[in-house]
Design a protein around this motif. Structure first.
Motif, short mmCIF file in Angstrom:
data_model
loop_
_atom_site.label_atom_id
_atom_site.label_comp_id
_atom_site.label_asym_id
_atom_site.label_seq_id
_atom_site.Cartn_x
_atom_site.Cartn_y
_atom_site.Cartn_z
N ARG A 145 0.84 -1.20 0.00
CA ARG A 145 0.00 0.00 0.00
C ARG A 145 0.88 1.24 0.00
O ARG A 145 1.96 1.27 0.60
CB ARG A 145 -0.92 -0.01 1.21
CG ARG A 145 -2.01 -1.06 1.10
CD ARG A 145 -3.05 -0.93 2.18
NE ARG A 145 -2.64 -1.67 3.38
CZ ARG A 145 -3.45 -1.87 4.42
NH1 ARG A 145 -4.68 -1.37 4.39
NH2 ARG A 145 -3.04 -2.53 5.46
N GLU A 146 0.36 2.27 -0.68
CA GLU A 146 1.11 3.51 -0.83
C GLU A 146 1.08 4.30 0.47
O GLU A 146 0.02 4.44 1.09
CB GLU A 146 0.53 4.34 -1.97
CG GLU A 146 1.28 5.65 -2.20
CD GLU A 146 0.72 6.44 -3.37
OE1 GLU A 146 0.73 7.67 -3.30
OE2 GLU A 146 0.26 5.80 -4.35
N LEU A 147 2.29 4.84 0.84
CA LEU A 147 2.38 5.68 2.04
C LEU A 147 2.33 7.15 1.68
O LEU A 147 1.79 7.97 2.44
CB LEU A 147 3.66 5.36 2.80
CG LEU A 147 3.81 3.93 3.31
CD1 LEU A 147 5.16 3.76 4.00
CD2 LEU A 147 2.69 3.57 4.27
N GLY A 148 2.90 7.50 0.56
CA GLY A 148 2.93 8.90 0.12
C GLY A 148 3.77 9.04 -1.15
O GLY A 148 4.47 8.09 -1.55
N ARG A 149 3.73 10.18 -1.79
CA ARG A 149 4.51 10.41 -3.02
C ARG A 149 4.83 11.89 -3.17
O ARG A 149 4.12 12.74 -2.61
CB ARG A 149 3.76 9.89 -4.24
CG ARG A 149 2.46 10.62 -4.55
CD ARG A 149 1.85 10.19 -5.87
NE ARG A 149 1.46 8.78 -5.86
CZ ARG A 149 1.21 8.09 -6.97
NH1 ARG A 149 1.36 8.70 -8.18
NH2 ARG A 149 0.82 6.84 -6.90
N ILE A 150 5.90 12.14 -3.93
CA ILE A 150 6.22 13.52 -4.30
C ILE A 150 6.63 13.52 -5.77
O ILE A 150 7.17 12.54 -6.30
CB ILE A 150 7.36 14.11 -3.44
CG1 ILE A 150 8.63 13.27 -3.55
CG2 ILE A 150 6.93 14.24 -1.99
CD1 ILE A 150 9.82 13.87 -2.82
N LYS A 151 6.32 14.62 -6.42
CA LYS A 151 6.70 14.77 -7.83
C LYS A 151 8.05 15.47 -7.87
O LYS A 151 8.16 16.64 -7.50
CB LYS A 151 5.63 15.58 -8.56
CG LYS A 151 5.81 15.62 -10.06
CD LYS A 151 4.60 16.31 -10.72
CE LYS A 151 4.73 16.27 -12.23
NZ LYS A 151 3.57 16.92 -12.89
N SER A 152 9.08 14.73 -8.28
CA SER A 152 10.44 15.27 -8.20
C SER A 152 11.37 14.44 -9.08
O SER A 152 11.06 13.30 -9.45
CB SER A 152 10.92 15.24 -6.75
OG SER A 152 12.25 15.65 -6.65
N THR A 153 12.54 15.05 -9.39
CA THR A 153 13.59 14.31 -10.10
C THR A 153 14.85 14.28 -9.26
O THR A 153 15.89 13.81 -9.72
CB THR A 153 13.89 15.00 -11.45
OG1 THR A 153 14.28 16.35 -11.21
CG2 THR A 153 12.67 14.97 -12.36
N THR A 154 14.76 14.79 -8.01
CA THR A 154 15.94 14.87 -7.16
C THR A 154 15.67 14.12 -5.86
O THR A 154 14.55 13.67 -5.58
CB THR A 154 16.27 16.33 -6.84
OG1 THR A 154 15.16 16.89 -6.13
CG2 THR A 154 16.52 17.13 -8.10
N ALA A 155 16.75 14.01 -5.06
CA ALA A 155 16.61 13.36 -3.75
C ALA A 155 15.71 14.20 -2.84
O ALA A 155 15.56 15.41 -3.03
CB ALA A 155 17.99 13.19 -3.11
N GLY A 156 15.13 13.53 -1.82
CA GLY A 156 14.24 14.25 -0.91
C GLY A 156 13.68 13.34 0.19
O GLY A 156 14.22 12.26 0.45
#
Length: 827
Positions: free
Chosen positions: A96-107
Motif C-alpha cells: 500500500r502507498e504511504l505517500g509520493r512527491i513529484k520530483s527528479t531529485t533526492a528528498g
C-alpha cells in the motif's frame, strides 16, 4: 545457471537463466519449491536508495518520513512513491502507498501509515519506486523491519461457505491477542489465523485484545456456512407395476454443491453383489430413469442411483424396489348381520396372494370411508351397507354386505304428574320417580339409579327422600338412571339435577309467661342465608299476630295458651311449630317515697297489686318483709340509694321495681362577723343556698337570699345572733353566736346632735369636737348601706332620696361612734 546477457535501447542490461531449489541474490534467498524456475533480472544505471527510517513501533495511521537519494537522471514528471509491504514483508501485490512527491531529485517523502485493515506485525518493509523511469530502491541487504500495531476493530470478514468435511482458515484485523470461540474443531483458538473444520453452520466469535496502546478491545463474528450432506432422493421406495411396460422413476437431489452434481443409475443384484451401470448424468437437480421390469414371472427389480459432486467427499446412494403384481382375490367374504348397538366388530380381509394392496371399507349409505387397511374395527352405532374394495393397482375385488344395528336404548323419567325435568325440592320432601325403557333388544331391561356416583337402587322406580341423601342446606346433586339390555354396549343414561333448598327451622324460647306483662320470645331456629329472605308469622293463641323475628306479647289471662310460629322463606320452603305454654298470674310491684334530709326517716308507700308477700331492699344493706315500712339512713354526705321492692305471688309470677331515694346532707349554717361598736358585718360560710334568716335576740329577724348582712344592734336583747339557712332541697340548719353590745344612754349627748327627726329626707348633723376622718353611714333596716359621706365640718346637711321609713345612722369621729334612728316621711 545464467543462460544469456543482453541490453536494450533503454540502456538496461537483462540477464536470463533458471534456478533449482534456491538462489541467493543480494544476500536474499529465493525459494522455488524444488522445481526449475526462470530467473530474469535487469541491471540499471539508475538507482534509488532509501534512507534511514526508525523501526518503530508505530500505530496504524501514524505519519512517517522516508528520506531517499538517487543515482542517475530521472525524467520530468517523475514521481517518487513510498510503499509499505504486507504484514509478512512481501511486495506481491498487497503493498500500500504511504505517500509520493513529484520530483527528479533526492528528498523526503512524508507518508501516512494505513489506518484500516492493518495487521499488527513486526515484519513490515518499506520501498521507494519511481514512475519515470520505473525503478525500485534497495539498500544492500534490506534488514529494516517495521513494527506496526493495528488500530482496526475486530473484523473477521463476510460469511463463507464450505462443503461438509472441509476446513477453512479464519482471520481478523486488529489486536495483538486473539481468542476465538467456539473452540471445537479448531487448531488453536489463540492464533490470529486458526484453521477450523465445522460439522455444521457455525458462527465464530473473535475477541481481540491490544497491549500496544494503539487499538482497543473489540468483538466480531464470522459465519462459516456448511453445505448440507449430499442427498439423492427417489420418489418411490417400493413400487408395484401391473405389466412390463416402461416405468418412469423420478429422482431429485439436494445438499452439497448443486452446480457440480453428477450421478449414475445401477441395476443391483443384492445377493450377488453385482451393480450393473445403466445411465448417467450431470449438472442438473433431478433425473428420470425409464425402466422396463423383468419379463420373468412376478420377480422384483432393485435399482439404485449414486450422487456425487466436486465438494463432498462422500457420495450418496438411494435405492428402490420395483414389483410385478399378482391378481387381487378376496378369500373370506362377509354376509348380512344384526348387531347390538355399541358392540365392536372386527373384520379382516384375507387374500389369495401376499403382496401390497390398497384397501377401502366404505359405508355405501353415506359414502363415508371407514378404513383403508385390510382390517375394519367398527362400533355398531347405526345400520349401514358396507362395501369392501381391494386393489393392487392392477386388479381389484369387492365384497358388499348389510350391517344392521338395533335401535339405541332410550330411558325416560317421569312422576305421577308427567315427565321429570330438573327439580327443586325443599329439605324434608320426598319424590317418587318412575322409568320406562325403549329400544335396544326390546326386553330384558336392567335399571341402575346412581346418586352422586353411587348406586342407590335397581328397581324400575325410585323414592327420593331428601332427608336420606341431603342435609339442610342449599345444595345441588345429580341423579342418573342408566338403562341396559344385556345386548347394547353403550347404555343410555339420563341425568337430572336435583336441587335441595334449605328450609327454615321453626323454634323459639321464652322466659316465664305471666299476665300483666309482656312475655319475650326469642327465635332459636334457623333460616336460609342471604339472599334468601324468611318471613315470620306468630299467632299468640288467636289473641294477636306478629311478623317480627323476636316479638313479645301480653297474654290476656292465666292458663294454657297455644303459640304458633310459621316460617316462609323466599325459596318456597316453609316450617311450622306449635307449642302449649302456661301463663302464670303476676303481681305488679309499685311504691312511692319522697327524698328526705339527713336525720329524717323515709316513709315508703306500698302501692303494689295482687301480691301476697314483699321483700324490701333499702340499698344500704337493710332488708324488710313488711308491707308498709319507713327507714332512716345514716350518711356522711348526700347519697342516693336504689331501693327495690319484690312483690311475690303464690304459684305465680313475681314482679319487682327499683326506685331511687336520695338523703340530702343538711346545709352548713356557720357564719363569721366583724363587730364595730354595735355594728355587725355578718358573712355565712356557705354561699348559694336558698334563704339566709338572721335572728337578733328574740324579736328582730331578717330573711335574705344572699350570704351577707350588716346589722346595728339597738339593745342588749340582740346580743344573741343566729343564722338559719335553707338549701334547694328544703333542708335546714341553725347556728347561734353571742356578742357583747353596749347600749347608749337615753339622754342626748351634748357632743352629737341630729335634727329635725323625723324629717322629709333632709336633716342636719352637728358634732362639737370633730376629729379628722369623721365618717357618716346610713343603713336601711335590712342592713344595706344606702349612703356614705365624709364629715369635713362640725355641722353638715345630709340629703336622702329614699322612701318613707326608719333608717339607722352611724357616725364615727375618732374613737367615738354614735348610732341613731332617723324617721323619714315623704309625701
Amino acid at each position: 545457471n545464467l543462460t544469456s546477457i543482453s541490453y536494450n535501447r533503454n540502456k538496461e542490461v537483462i540477464l536470463a537463466g533458471y534456478i533449482l531449489d534456491t538462489v541467493k541474490l543480494n544476500n536474499q534467498k529465493f525459494f522455488t519449491n524444488g522445481n526449475f524456475d526462470i530467473l530474469l533480472m535487469k541491471i540499471y544505471d539508475i538507482e534509488i536508495y532509501r534512507g534511514f527510517v526508525k523501526s518503530g513501533p508505530y500505530c496504524a495511521g501514524d505519519t512517517i518520513k522516508i528520506p531517499y537519494t538517487k543515482d542517475g537522471d530521472f525524467n520530468t514528471g517523475n514521481e517518487f512513491i513510498a510503499q509499505l509491504s504486507d504484514a509478512d514483508g512481501n511486495f506481491t501485490g498487497k503493498e500500500r502507498e504511504l505517500g509520493r512527491i513529484k520530483s527528479t531529485t533526492a528528498g523526503t517523502i512524508k507518508g501516512l501509515l494505513p489506518l484500516f485493515e492493518v495487521e499488527s506485525s513486526p515484519h513490515y518493509r518499506i520501498r521507494i519506486i519511481s514512475t519515470n523511469p520505473v525503478v525500485q530502491s534497495y539498500y544492500k541487504y534490506d534488514t529494516l523491519r517495521l513494527l506496526i500495531y493495528s488500530k482496526d476493530k475486530a473484523n473477521a470478514g463476510p460469511p463463507e461457505t464450505i462443503c461438509i468435511g472441509d476446513s477453512i482458515r479464519l482471520k481478523t484485523y486488529g489486536g495483538t491477542k486473539w481468542t476465538w470461540s467456539p473452540k471445537f474443531n479448531m487448531t488453536d483458538s489463540t492464533l490470529k489465523k486458526p484453521i477450523v473444520w465445522p460439522a455444521q453452520t457455525t458462527t465464530y466469535r473473535i475477541i481481540i485484545a491490544d497491549s500496544s496502546g494503539c487499538g482497543k478491545p473489540d468483538t466480531a463474528y464470522k459465519i462459516i456456512r456448511v453445505r448440507k450432506p449430499l442427498k439423492a432422493n427417489i420418489t418411490f421406495k417400493d413400487t408395484a407395476v401391473c405389466d412390463t411396460s416402461v416405468f418412469n422413476i423420478p429422482a431429485w437431489f439436494e445438499g452439497g454443491d448443486s452446480i457440480d452434481y453428477s450421478w449414475q443409475w445401477f441395476k443391483v443384484s443384492i445377493s450377488k453383489k453385482i451393480w450393473k451401470p445403466l445411465i448417467m448424468g450431470k449438472l442438473k437437480l433431478n433425473d428420470t430413469l425409464a425402466h422396463i421390469p423383468k419379463v420373468t414371472t412376478y420377480t422384483n427389480d432393485t435399482l439404485a442411483i449414486v450422487l456425487k459432486d466436486k465438494c463432498t467427499n462422500k457420495n450418496d446412494t438411494a435405492f428402490m424396489i420395483l414389483r410385478l403384481l399378482k391378481p387381487s382375490v378376496i378369500i373370506n367374504k362377509y354376509t348380512d348381520t344384526l348387531m347390538c348397538k355399541g358392540k365392536v366388530v372386527n373384520y379382516k380381509a384375507q387374500m389369495w396372494f401376499a403382496q401390497p394392496y390398497q384397501w377401502q371399507w366404505r359405508d355405501m349409505t353415506s359414502n363415508k370411508i371407514l378404513s383403508t387397511t385390510e382390517s375394519l374395527s367398527l362400533t355398531a352405532s347405526n345400520t349401514m351397507k358396507i362395501l369392501l374394495e381391494v386393489n393392487n393397482g392392477c386388479t381389484s375385488d369387492t365384497n358388499a354386505f348389510n350391517f344392521n344395528v338395533n335401535p339405541p336404548l332410550k330411558a325416560n323419567l317421569f312422576t305421577d304428574k308427567g315427565n321429570l325435568n330438573d327439580t327443586v325440592l325443599c329439605f324434608g320432601q320426598s319424590l317418587k320417580i318412575l322409568t320406562k325403557g325403549n329400544g335396544g333388544a326390546g326386553s330384558g331391561y336392567v335399571y341402575s339409579w346412581i346418586f352422586e356416583g353411587k348406586q342407590v337402587s335397581s328397581s324400575d322406580s325410585f323414592l327420593l327422600k331428601t332427608k336420606d341423601y341431603f342435609t339442610n342446606k342449599n345444595s345441588t346433586f345429580s341423579l342418573a338412571l342408566t338403562l341396559n339390555d344385556n345386548c347394547t354396549i353403550v347404555a343410555d343414561t339420563i341425568t337430572k339435577i336435583i336441587s335441595v333448598n334449605e328450609i327454615p327451622i321453626a323454634n323459639f324460647s321464652y322466659g316465664i309467661a305471666c299476665t300483666q306483662s309482656n312475655t319475650g320470645f326469642i327465635f332459636t331456629g334457623s333460616k336460609p342465608k342471604f339472599p334468601i329472605t324468611t318471613d315470620f308469622k306468630w299467632n299468640f293463641n288467636n289473641e294477636a299476630i306478629s311478623s317480627i323475628e323476636n316479638p313479645s306479647h301480653k297474654f290476656a289471662a292465666a292458663g294454657t295458651s297455644t303459640l304458633t310460629l310459621t316460617l316462609v322463606s323466599s325459596n318456597g320452603c316453609t316450617d311450622t311449630l306449635r307449642k302449649q305454654i302456661v301463663i302464670q298470674p303476676k303481681s305488679k310491684a309499685a311504691f312511692k317515697a319522697d327524698n328526705v334530709c339527713d336525720g329524717d326517716s323515709v316513709i315508703f308507700e306500698n302501692t303494689s297489686q295482687n301480691a301476697t308477700g314483699y321483700t324490701w331492699r333499702f340499698g344500704d344493706g337493710a332488708i324488710s318483709n313488711m308491707q308498709y315500712v319507713k327507714h332512716k339512713y345514716q350518711i356522711a354526705t348526700s347519697t342516693t340509694f336504689n331501693v327495690s321492692l319484690l312483690a311475690l305471688v303464690f304459684n305465680g309470677c313475681a314482679d319487682s321495681i327499683i326506685n331511687p331515694v336520695t338523703v340530702y346532707e343538711n346545709p352548713s349554717s356557720d357564719f363569721t362577723y366583724i363587730q364595730t361598736g354595735n355594728t355587725f358585718d355578718l358573712n355565712a360560710k356557705k354561699v348559694g343556698l336558698t334563704t339566709y334568716t338572721w335572728i337578733f335576740g328574740t324579736t328582730d329577724s331578717i330573711t335574705k337570699t344572699i350570704a351577707t348582712h350588716t346589722h346595728i344592734a339597738s339593745s342588749k336583747d340582740q346580743s344573741k345572733i343566729c343564722l338559719a339557712v335553707t338549701d334547694l332541697q328544703g333542708c335546714t340548719s341553725k347556728t347561734c353566736k353571742t356578742a357583747t353590745i353596749e347600749v347608749s344612754k337615753t339622754e342626748k349627748s351634748s357632743e352629737f346632735k341630729i335634727y329635725p327627726n323625723p324629717n322629709a329626707g333632709s336633716f342636719t348633723i352637728e358634732i362639737v369636737n370633730l376629729e379628722e376622718g369623721a365618717l357618716i353611714e346610713v343603713f336601711d333596716l335590712v342592713g344595706k348601706k344606702i349612703k356614705e359621706a365624709e364629715m369635713l365640718k362640725n355641722i353638715i346637711r345630709v340629703y336622702l332620696d329614699v322612701e318613707s321609713g326608719i333608717y339607722m345612722m352611724r357616725v364615727k369621729s375618732g374613737n367615738k361612734v354614735w348610732n341613731e334612728k332617723v324617721s323619714i316621711i315623704t309625701f
